[in-house]
Design a protein around this motif. Structure first.
Motif, mmCIF file in Angstrom:
data_model
loop_
_atom_site.group_PDB
_atom_site.id
_atom_site.type_symbol
_atom_site.label_atom_id
_atom_site.label_comp_id
_atom_site.label_asym_id
_atom_site.label_seq_id
_atom_site.Cartn_x
_atom_site.Cartn_y
_atom_site.Cartn_z
ATOM 1 N N HIS A 172 -21.049 -6.093 7.195
ATOM 2 C CA HIS A 172 -20.141 -6.755 6.254
ATOM 3 C C HIS A 172 -20.848 -7.819 5.416
ATOM 4 C CE1 HIS A 172 -16.568 -8.577 4.595
ATOM 5 N NE2 HIS A 172 -16.757 -9.706 5.269
ATOM 6 N N HIS A 173 -21.646 -8.655 6.044
ATOM 7 C CA HIS A 173 -22.300 -9.732 5.296
ATOM 8 C C HIS A 173 -23.384 -9.213 4.360
ATOM 9 C CE1 HIS A 173 -20.927 -13.836 6.397
ATOM 10 N NE2 HIS A 173 -20.256 -13.139 7.306
ATOM 11 N N VAL A 174 -23.871 -8.031 4.587
ATOM 12 C CA VAL A 174 -24.856 -7.426 3.683
ATOM 13 C C VAL A 174 -24.168 -6.777 2.491
ATOM 14 C CG1 VAL A 174 -26.646 -5.654 3.464
ATOM 15 C CG2 VAL A 174 -26.533 -7.072 5.538
ATOM 16 N N HIS A 175 -23.059 -6.085 2.749
ATOM 17 C CA HIS A 175 -22.410 -5.275 1.710
ATOM 18 C C HIS A 175 -21.093 -5.859 1.203
ATOM 19 C CE1 HIS A 175 -25.349 -2.142 2.436
ATOM 20 N NE2 HIS A 175 -25.035 -2.130 3.721
ATOM 21 N N VAL A 176 -20.773 -7.089 1.580
ATOM 22 C CA VAL A 176 -19.483 -7.663 1.224
ATOM 23 C C VAL A 176 -19.218 -7.554 -0.282
ATOM 24 C CG1 VAL A 176 -20.436 -9.995 0.948
ATOM 25 C CG2 VAL A 176 -18.018 -9.706 1.482
ATOM 26 N N TYR A 274 -9.882 -9.222 -1.363
ATOM 27 C CA TYR A 274 -9.121 -8.309 -2.206
ATOM 28 C C TYR A 274 -9.526 -8.398 -3.680
ATOM 29 C CZ TYR A 274 -5.214 -6.099 -4.619
ATOM 30 O OH TYR A 274 -4.459 -5.295 -5.425
ATOM 31 N N GLY A 275 -9.947 -7.263 -4.235
ATOM 32 C CA GLY A 275 -10.210 -7.150 -5.668
ATOM 33 C C GLY A 275 -11.473 -7.809 -6.163
ATOM 34 N N LEU A 276 -12.199 -8.503 -5.311
ATOM 35 C CA LEU A 276 -13.414 -9.203 -5.738
ATOM 36 C C LEU A 276 -14.635 -8.320 -5.526
ATOM 37 C CD1 LEU A 276 -12.669 -12.718 -4.201
ATOM 38 C CD2 LEU A 276 -12.188 -11.912 -6.523
ATOM 39 N N HIS A 277 -15.634 -8.481 -6.358
ATOM 40 C CA HIS A 277 -16.813 -7.625 -6.229
ATOM 41 C C HIS A 277 -18.051 -8.304 -6.786
ATOM 42 C CE1 HIS A 277 -14.915 -6.729 -10.118
ATOM 43 N NE2 HIS A 277 -16.155 -6.669 -10.572
ATOM 44 N N ARG A 278 -19.169 -7.877 -6.269
ATOM 45 C CA ARG A 278 -20.463 -8.331 -6.781
ATOM 46 C C ARG A 278 -20.920 -7.364 -7.862
ATOM 47 N NH1 ARG A 278 -23.018 -8.061 -1.058
ATOM 48 N NH2 ARG A 278 -25.015 -8.166 -2.147
ATOM 49 N N ARG A 279 -21.412 -7.914 -8.941
ATOM 50 C CA ARG A 279 -21.844 -7.092 -10.062
ATOM 51 C C ARG A 279 -23.140 -6.356 -9.730
ATOM 52 N NH1 ARG A 279 -19.487 -11.661 -11.396
ATOM 53 N NH2 ARG A 279 -17.969 -11.752 -13.100
ATOM 54 N N LYS A 280 -23.220 -5.132 -10.196
ATOM 55 C CA LYS A 280 -24.437 -4.348 -10.003
ATOM 56 C C LYS A 280 -25.424 -4.656 -11.121
ATOM 57 C CE LYS A 280 -25.339 0.078 -7.847
ATOM 58 N NZ LYS A 280 -24.776 1.417 -7.536
ATOM 59 N N GLN A 281 -26.635 -4.995 -10.760
ATOM 60 C CA GLN A 281 -27.650 -5.392 -11.723
ATOM 61 C C GLN A 281 -28.406 -4.190 -12.260
ATOM 62 O OE1 GLN A 281 -29.797 -8.131 -9.202
ATOM 63 N NE2 GLN A 281 -28.486 -9.850 -9.752
ATOM 64 N N ASP A 282 -29.247 -4.417 -13.269
ATOM 65 C CA ASP A 282 -29.994 -3.332 -13.912
ATOM 66 C C ASP A 282 -30.919 -2.607 -12.940
ATOM 67 O OD1 ASP A 282 -28.753 -3.921 -16.278
ATOM 68 O OD2 ASP A 282 -30.391 -5.192 -17.030
ATOM 69 N N ARG A 285 -29.420 -3.017 -7.725
ATOM 70 C CA ARG A 285 -28.984 -3.841 -6.609
ATOM 71 C C ARG A 285 -27.801 -4.721 -7.018
ATOM 72 N NH1 ARG A 285 -34.624 -6.166 -3.901
ATOM 73 N NH2 ARG A 285 -35.547 -4.108 -3.389
ATOM 74 N N TYR A 286 -27.031 -5.118 -6.016
ATOM 75 C CA TYR A 286 -25.910 -6.010 -6.288
ATOM 76 C C TYR A 286 -26.398 -7.447 -6.347
ATOM 77 C CZ TYR A 286 -22.880 -2.057 -5.292
ATOM 78 O OH TYR A 286 -22.258 -0.843 -5.336
ATOM 79 N N GLU A 287 -25.709 -8.244 -7.152
ATOM 80 C CA GLU A 287 -26.061 -9.659 -7.230
ATOM 81 C C GLU A 287 -25.932 -10.310 -5.855
ATOM 82 O OE1 GLU A 287 -23.287 -12.066 -9.461
ATOM 83 O OE2 GLU A 287 -21.657 -10.648 -9.051
ATOM 84 N N ARG A 288 -26.620 -11.411 -5.683
ATOM 85 C CA ARG A 288 -26.588 -12.123 -4.415
ATOM 86 C C ARG A 288 -25.182 -12.668 -4.159
ATOM 87 N NH1 ARG A 288 -30.666 -17.095 -2.650
ATOM 88 N NH2 ARG A 288 -29.807 -17.392 -0.544
ATOM 89 N N THR A 289 -24.776 -12.637 -2.884
ATOM 90 C CA THR A 289 -23.462 -13.153 -2.524
ATOM 91 C C THR A 289 -23.368 -14.635 -2.840
ATOM 92 O OG1 THR A 289 -23.416 -11.565 -0.689
ATOM 93 C CG2 THR A 289 -21.777 -13.329 -0.670
#
Length: 378
Positions: A172-176, A274-282, A285-289
């Motif tokens: 969870h803490h890696v892919h949140v 709910y409904g929140l997400h990390r943006r996917k970078q170029d 990879r996803y942005e840092r939490t």
């Protein structure tokens, strides 16, 4: 009510206030004794559930928020070193386990309850084991000391959800707040669509993560160093103990309260992201939490009950921070009530969406494209 108090006063108040966890734990035996000789014995079995999900949301509004943060230079180093806070959280373990065993005895032996009262008893005990037990276990499994690690594992074993110890920290803490995380609910996803996937994935992913860890050490998954085996054996011993002591009704009680507790955990997971997400970078990879990837709830009363779990934004950004020094961030997305009230909303999807969907859209105002198909519920 407390929002204008100086930060130093709030820190002193909360130092004592965290002991409020005793109220729901002691509420279990109190509700039993108050039902003695009552014409409404079945109703008394629901007392803790009624208070937690009926009274606490109203008190959250009355008591209000807690904007005070500990000073990073003066307060945090000192508070981190104080064994008082660690002792306070560790004290929950014998109280909770003692309450659980006694509650099993009461479930089997109290003749004034019909099945209606017995159901209420399971719901009440499961609520305490989920709200207090799993919350404290969550605090422990993020810490390095073996004592706290073992205490967290034991509390999770008492509700048959030991996989959380592995999956939460390493999964969870890696892919949140990404589509890869089963504990992060999507925009538009109902609680009832979320729960089955969360149950299944969080159990299976815990085994996969532990097997992967062992593989890196050239060990098979079914090895004595697989910590999940230990914890599930302890759950089995709990089950055996309840069976030998209280018969088949003891088994029903233990499994019932476990299911209520772990379900409460997953509902809280649903609320938190709910409904929140990390943006996917170029680079793919996803942005840092950071603190914007979790809903924050700064209502004082439930934060005391839940050891600051509702300052979830800071927890995900800095997972090893201890509960007493977790901070509130004004720029984090904010829930309109404490977790108890939000759980009530979540079980009614139309109400949930009416309250929460506008907040999600407002948080992403100007960049609604972030709510892409990959983030929407299927």
């Amino acid at each position: 009510m407390f929002e204008r108090l100086p930060s130093s006063w709030m820190l002193a108040l909360k130092k004592v206030g965290y002991w409020i966890w005793l109220v729901p734990v002691l509420g279990i035996p109190l509700s039993y004794y108050w039902s003695q000789g009552s014409a409404y014995a079945n109703a008394w079995a629901y007392l803790v559930v009624g208070v937690v999900f009926g009274v606490i949301p109203l008190l959250d509004v009355i008591v209000g928020r807690d904007p005070a943060n500990p000073d990073e230079i003066e307060d945090v180093p000192q508070m981190d070193k104080q064994g008082y806070y660690r002792l306070l959280s560790l004290a929950t373990v014998p109280f909770l386990l003692g309450m659980l065993i006694w509650a099993g005895w009461a479930f089997v032996n109290y003749e004034a309850w019909s099945w209606v009262g017995q159901l209420g008893w399971i719901l009440s005990v499961g609520t305490v084991m989920g709200a207090i037990g799993i919350t404290v276990a969550h605090e422990f499994i993020h810490k390095d000391s073996q004592l706290e690690q073992n205490a967290g594992g034991l509390l999770l074993a008492a509700v048959c959800y030991a996989g959380f110890k592995v999956e939460h920290v390493r999964g969870h803490h890696v892919h949140v707040s990404t589509p890869e995380d089963a504990s992060s609910s999507r925009y538009g996803q109902s609680l009832y669509a979320f729960l089955p996937h969360a149950y299944k994935h969080n159990f299976s992913n815990a085994w996969a993560l532990e097997a992967e860890r062992l593989k890196r050490r050239s060990l098979p998954a079914l090895h004595w160093r697989n910590e999940l085996i230990y914890w599930y054996v302890i759950s089995a011993l709990f089950l055996l103990g309840f069976s030998l002591a209280f018969g088949w009704l003891g088994v029903l009680f233990f499994l019932g309260q476990s299911f209520v507790a772990l379900t409460l955990l997953e509902i809280i997971n649903y609320v938190e992201h709910y409904g929140l997400h990390r943006r996917k970078q170029d680079n793919g990879r996803y942005e840092r939490t950071n603190p914007t990837h979790s809903w924050n709830s700064n209502f004082l009363l439930t934060n005391l009950f839940l050891f600051h779990l509702q300052r979830h934004s800071d927890h995900h950004a800095y997972a090893k921070r201890r509960y007493q020094v977790l901070r509130h961030f004004d720029d984090s997305p904010q829930l309109p009530n404490g977790y108890a009230g939000m759980i009530v909303l979540a079980v009614f999807p139309p109400l949930w969406r009416a309250v929460m969907d506008p907040r999600v859209r407002a948080f992403y105002a100007g960049e609604e494209h972030q709510l892409t198909d990959s983030q929407l519920a299927s």
